[in-house]
Design a protein around this motif. Structure first.
Motif, PDB file in Angstrom:
ATOM      1  N   ARG A 182       0.825  -1.211   0.000  1.00 64.02           N
ATOM      2  CA  ARG A 182       0.000   0.000   0.000  1.00 64.02           C
ATOM      3  C   ARG A 182       0.863   1.268   0.000  1.00 64.02           C
ATOM      4  NH1 ARG A 182      -5.388  -0.854   0.822  1.00 64.02           N
ATOM      5  NH2 ARG A 182      -5.955  -3.037   1.286  1.00 64.02           N
ATOM      6  N   ILE A 183       0.297   2.314  -0.548  1.00 61.80           N
ATOM      7  CA  ILE A 183       0.992   3.590  -0.672  1.00 61.80           C
ATOM      8  C   ILE A 183       1.046   4.286   0.682  1.00 61.80           C
ATOM      9  CG2 ILE A 183       1.036   5.797  -1.872  1.00 61.80           C
ATOM     10  CD1 ILE A 183       1.453   3.203  -3.576  1.00 61.80           C
ATOM     11  N   THR A 184       2.209   4.775   1.057  1.00 56.00           N
ATOM     12  CA  THR A 184       2.367   5.464   2.342  1.00 56.00           C
ATOM     13  C   THR A 184       2.214   6.978   2.169  1.00 56.00           C
ATOM     14  OG1 THR A 184       4.754   5.779   2.105  1.00 56.00           O
ATOM     15  CG2 THR A 184       4.004   3.681   3.053  1.00 56.00           C
ATOM     16  N   GLN A 185       1.907   7.643   3.278  1.00 53.25           N
ATOM     17  CA  GLN A 185       1.820   9.098   3.255  1.00 53.25           C
ATOM     18  C   GLN A 185       3.170   9.711   2.897  1.00 53.25           C
ATOM     19  OE1 GLN A 185      -0.904  10.906   3.476  1.00 53.25           O
ATOM     20  NE2 GLN A 185       0.225  12.822   3.214  1.00 53.25           N
ATOM     21  N   ARG A 188       5.057  14.598  -4.172  1.00 50.67           N
ATOM     22  CA  ARG A 188       4.618  15.981  -4.373  1.00 50.67           C
ATOM     23  C   ARG A 188       5.794  16.954  -4.340  1.00 50.67           C
ATOM     24  NH1 ARG A 188      -0.131  14.447  -0.143  1.00 50.67           N
ATOM     25  NH2 ARG A 188      -1.546  13.440  -1.682  1.00 50.67           N
ATOM     26  N   ALA A 189       6.723  16.710  -3.432  1.00 53.88           N
ATOM     27  CA  ALA A 189       7.889  17.587  -3.353  1.00 53.88           C
ATOM     28  C   ALA A 189       8.759  17.438  -4.594  1.00 53.88           C
ATOM     29  CB  ALA A 189       8.698  17.262  -2.100  1.00 53.88           C
ATOM     30  N   SER A 190       8.916  16.220  -5.096  1.00 49.25           N
ATOM     31  CA  SER A 190       9.717  15.997  -6.298  1.00 49.25           C
ATOM     32  C   SER A 190       9.066  16.641  -7.510  1.00 49.25           C
ATOM     33  CB  SER A 190       9.907  14.496  -6.532  1.00 49.25           C
ATOM     34  OG  SER A 190      10.612  13.901  -5.464  1.00 49.25           O
ATOM     35  N   LEU A 191       7.737  16.582  -7.577  1.00 48.90           N
ATOM     36  CA  LEU A 191       7.041  17.233  -8.690  1.00 48.90           C
ATOM     37  C   LEU A 191       7.186  18.748  -8.616  1.00 48.90           C
ATOM     38  CD1 LEU A 191       3.871  14.981  -8.886  1.00 48.90           C
ATOM     39  CD2 LEU A 191       5.494  15.404 -10.746  1.00 48.90           C
ATOM     40  N   ALA A 192       7.279  19.295  -7.419  1.00 47.56           N
ATOM     41  CA  ALA A 192       7.537  20.732  -7.285  1.00 47.56           C
ATOM     42  C   ALA A 192       8.886  21.082  -7.896  1.00 47.56           C
ATOM     43  CB  ALA A 192       7.496  21.140  -5.814  1.00 47.56           C
ATOM     44  N   ALA A 193       9.866  20.198  -7.722  1.00 46.62           N
ATOM     45  CA  ALA A 193      11.176  20.405  -8.347  1.00 46.62           C
ATOM     46  C   ALA A 193      11.075  20.324  -9.860  1.00 46.62           C
ATOM     47  CB  ALA A 193      12.172  19.373  -7.814  1.00 46.62           C
ATOM     48  N   SER A 230      -4.276  14.580  -5.329  1.00 43.17           N
ATOM     49  CA  SER A 230      -5.587  14.023  -4.974  1.00 43.17           C
ATOM     50  C   SER A 230      -5.510  12.615  -4.391  1.00 43.17           C
ATOM     51  CB  SER A 230      -6.495  13.994  -6.214  1.00 43.17           C
ATOM     52  OG  SER A 230      -6.054  13.006  -7.151  1.00 43.17           O
ATOM     53  N   LEU A 231      -4.343  11.976  -4.463  1.00 40.12           N
ATOM     54  CA  LEU A 231      -4.208  10.606  -3.974  1.00 40.12           C
ATOM     55  C   LEU A 231      -4.237  10.574  -2.450  1.00 40.12           C
ATOM     56  CD1 LEU A 231      -1.387   9.287  -6.358  1.00 40.12           C
ATOM     57  CD2 LEU A 231      -3.862   9.075  -6.622  1.00 40.12           C
ATOM     58  N   ASN A 269      -5.530   0.665  -7.555  1.00 38.82           N
ATOM     59  CA  ASN A 269      -6.462   1.790  -7.511  1.00 38.82           C
ATOM     60  C   ASN A 269      -5.847   3.040  -8.142  1.00 38.82           C
ATOM     61  OD1 ASN A 269      -7.183   0.611  -4.236  1.00 38.82           O
ATOM     62  ND2 ASN A 269      -8.425   0.243  -6.044  1.00 38.82           N
ATOM     63  N   ILE A 270      -4.542   3.167  -8.006  1.00 42.54           N
ATOM     64  CA  ILE A 270      -3.851   4.355  -8.505  1.00 42.54           C
ATOM     65  C   ILE A 270      -3.578   4.255  -9.997  1.00 42.54           C
ATOM     66  CG2 ILE A 270      -1.638   5.593  -8.361  1.00 42.54           C
ATOM     67  CD1 ILE A 270      -1.692   5.143  -5.380  1.00 42.54           C
ATOM     68  N   GLU A 271      -3.433   3.028 -10.511  1.00 40.35           N
ATOM     69  CA  GLU A 271      -3.049   2.851 -11.917  1.00 40.35           C
ATOM     70  C   GLU A 271      -4.049   3.485 -12.871  1.00 40.35           C
ATOM     71  OE1 GLU A 271      -1.140  -0.637 -14.717  1.00 40.35           O
ATOM     72  OE2 GLU A 271      -2.355  -1.194 -12.978  1.00 40.35           O
ATOM     73  N   SER A 272      -5.336   3.464 -12.526  1.00 36.74           N
ATOM     74  CA  SER A 272      -6.333   4.072 -13.401  1.00 36.74           C
ATOM     75  C   SER A 272      -6.197   5.593 -13.430  1.00 36.74           C
ATOM     76  CB  SER A 272      -7.744   3.688 -12.942  1.00 36.74           C
ATOM     77  OG  SER A 272      -7.983   4.153 -11.613  1.00 36.74           O
TER      78      SER A 272
END
Length: 658
Positions: free
Chosen positions: A295-298, A305-310, A329-330, A338-341
């Motif tokens: 499962r995806i962790t916080q 999100r921080a890497s995408l800001a870079a 939104s995740l 669930n995330i793949e879609s």
């Protein structure tokens, strides 16, 4: 942009620290039945798990004492497990463990990188070896006091908080000492693979931009940067801002793939082979214990999100903004399915532009990337935020010249900061309000001033820069760099000679030595005079790019701009002669006056006539085809009458163009 000299300058290797692209899934060192005295021995060392992109058979695990002595080596068996005995004195601690060699069960090749871990005391029973432990050891080594229990604990918090790649503190609370079993093996393998792929892509992007660097050097630079707990390009000695910035941007792409469990290794989705490596090394693992159910962790979401800001420092396009909005939104605890879609495999491709731009970015962009949101997303579970201090003080000052260094310091809580210094040079003053160390050494004060440590406190916690030295030196002799010039020819025909010699001078009269990068395979190079010469063969036609000729006087280097040489295939001609036809296909006569033109079709094989030429003279009985590649050609001919009717093709002939 970083060049090779930069790499040699900042990649100061840590003792026994080398970066593996991907992990040991649970290399376990178990120390049993040790005594408690300084002269006690430790017996029964057991190591198991995987090395590199997956489990590694035939890998060598080496145990070193704190002074670098080899205490024992062990070899992994067909299940990638290890067992061996060493005798360890208390004075040997901390021990360093190194994993090298063997065959990676995922790639089928020898792993390219080494991983390390640490045993800090005889009471340690379990010690894992993986990319997380490798980075933790590197960070601890870079901190004041070096590799010890306290620094390892601090470094672990930094690494897991900033660069966890989805590894949760529930499944693996301590990547060094947690036992790896069927319940958590998929999580540590997946997270380790993601960190390893970040190292690989960072290495490849920087190397591809012309600054060769390996995975060991990437992790060493990241370790130096993380000594203050922030990946911002402003850490300890060994930090390189370009590596930090590239790692941030590359991490975004790796994390997007990992969120949907579609991590690519070597450009190919590796989910199936990673799961198979888990099955082959952990008997009894069920399908529910493979990577698809991690499962995806916080922390993984915050790092994404921080890497995408870079990324958005370099690319503000709508696709990138859309991907960032989707990640925002995740929610944590989601399954990859669930995330793949929401984030299909193609989502990672929209980041290609930023990934390709970062190694050639301007310094201002690199600084902006490194100042983008830190991977913890601004969250903290601490009552007090420890202040952060960073900076790279100059290591030398010329006597009778001023020296000035001010560290950068921040506190997330906005607390008032106070600075202090230990081992301040006698010629310097120190400002406790802003941390400025300044002064002007005299001729009599020339020398080395060592182990200077500047610290900052918010009244609760203290953060310190690594200890540094300042050498007060006499004014150096100024060297005049050499000058090199010349305009090399950009093309040559095969079987023809090519010669280029640059002009080079040195105002100091120093001896000059030449070097070359990306020398064509068909050429030779003279290091004494810089002559590049050679004769390419027919098989060596093509473009030879980014050739750089440099000259050095032993101190400074000057280079010509990179250039290319296009090797063109040699051209020749074919001579033809024919007799005009006197009859049409229906048997009626054909006079010379009825013939308007002839057409020759030719190609590399009989029946494959890819080219044609028209002779617009009905009275002609010969022709020459010029500017044709040398070699054998097959030809047929037709007749065209004055009404535009074209005859059938003649019989084929072969001719050699030369």
């Amino acid at each position: 942009m970083m060049n090779l000299q930069d790499v040699q300058g900042w990649l100061k290797p840590l003792i026994l620290l080398a970066a593996a692209l991907v992990p040991l899934t649970g290399c376990v060192l178990e120390l049993e039945d040790e005594a408690t005295s300084a002269s006690a021995t430790v017996t029964d060392v057991q190591i198991s798990g995987s090395v590199g992109d997956g489990p590694v058979t035939g890998a060598t695990i080496t145990a070193y004492s704190s002074t670098g002595d080899v205490l024992g080596t062990f070899t992994s068996d067909s299940g990638a497990s290890f067992r061996g005995l060493v005798k360890v004195k208390g004075s040997h601690y901390p021990l360093r463990l190194s994993a090298t060699g063997g065959t990676d069960l995922v790639t089928g090749t020898v792993p390219d990188f080494e991983m390390v871990s640490v045993v800090t005391s005889p009471s340690d029973k379990i010690v894992n070896i993986n990319p997380f432990t490798t980075l933790i050891v590197g960070v601890a080594e870079s901190m004041p006091g070096g590799l010890n229990r306290s620094n390892v604990d601090i470094a672990m918090g930094y690494v897991m908080g900033k660069l966890g790649f989805g590894l949760s503190s529930v499944a693996v609370p301590d990547p060094i000492t947690t036992v790896i079993d069927n319940d958590n093996v998929a999580e540590i393998v997946k997270a380790s693979e993601a960190m390893g792929e970040m190292v690989r892509r960072t290495r490849d992007r920087i190397t591809g931009a012309g600054s060769p660097v390996d995975g060991d050097a990437v992790l060493a630079a990241l370790a130096g940067d993380m000594v203050d707990g922030i990946l911002d390009g402003r850490g300890a000695s060994g930090t390189h801002p370009l590596v930090s910035a590239t790692a941030k941007v590359v991490s975004a792409q790796v994390l997007i793939e990992a969120l949907s469990n579609n991590l690519k290794v070597g450009g190919v989705i590796a989910t199936a082979i990673i799961d198979q490596s888990i099955i082959s090394t952990h008997g009894g693992v069920t399908s529910s214990q493979l990577t698809g159910n991690v499962r995806i962790t916080q922390g993984m979401l915050e790092q994404s999100r921080a890497s995408l800001a870079a990324v958005r420092v370099l690319d503000v396009s709508a696709p990138v903004a859309s991907t960032a909005a989707t990640v925002d939104s995740l929610v944590a605890d989601s399954l990859p399915s669930n995330i793949e879609s929401m984030l299909p495999v193609s989502s990672a491709d929209v980041l290609n532009n930023a990934v390709n731009l970062v190694p050639v970015a301007t310094q201002s962009d690199i600084d902006a990337i490194n100042q983008a949101a830190s991977p913890d997303g601004g969250s903290s579970n601490l009552v007090n935020s420890v202040p952060v201090i960073s900076g790279s003080p100059a290591g030398t000052v010329t006597v009778n010249n001023s020296y000035n260094f001010q560290p950068a310091a921040t506190d997330a809580d906005g607390d008032k900061l106070t600075f202090s210094v230990v081992n301040k040079p006698s010629w310097a003053s120190f400002n406790t309000a802003n941390g400025v160390l300044s002064g002007t050494p005299s001729d009599a004060q020339a020398g080395t001033y060592s182990n200077i440590v500047i610290s900052v406190t918010d009244g609760t916690d203290v953060a310190s820069l690594p200890g540094f030295s300042i050498q007060a030196v006499q004014a150096p002799v100024v060297n005049t760099p050499p000058v090199i010039s010349g305009s090399p020819a950009g093309s040559v025909f095969t079987n023809s000679g090519y010669v280029f010699q640059p002009a080079a001078t040195d105002a100091d009269g120093d001896k000059l030595t030449f070097s070359i990068v990306n020398k064509p395979s068909w050429a030779s190079f003279n290091t004494a005079n810089g002559v590049l010469s050679g004769t390419p063969s027919d098989t060596q036609a093509g473009t030879y790019s980014n050739i750089v000729i440099s000259v050095t006087d032993g101190t400074d280097v000057a280079s010509l701009p990179g250039f290319s040489i296009q090797v063109n295939a040699s051209l020749g001609s074919i001579s033809l002669a024919w007799t005009a036809p006197a009859m049409r296909a229906d048997g009626s006569s054909l006079s010379l006056a009825d013939i308007d033109a002839y057409r020759v079709y030719y190609g590399p094989a009989q029946g494959n006539y890819t080219n044609s030429v028209t002779i617009n003279d009905g009275s002609a009985t010969s022709a020459v085809i010029n500017n044709i590649q040398t070699g054998t050609w097959y030809l047929v001919m037709t007749t065209i009458d004055v009404n535009g009717l074209e005859s059938g093709q003649s019989g084929a002939i072969s001719k050699v163009a030369n």
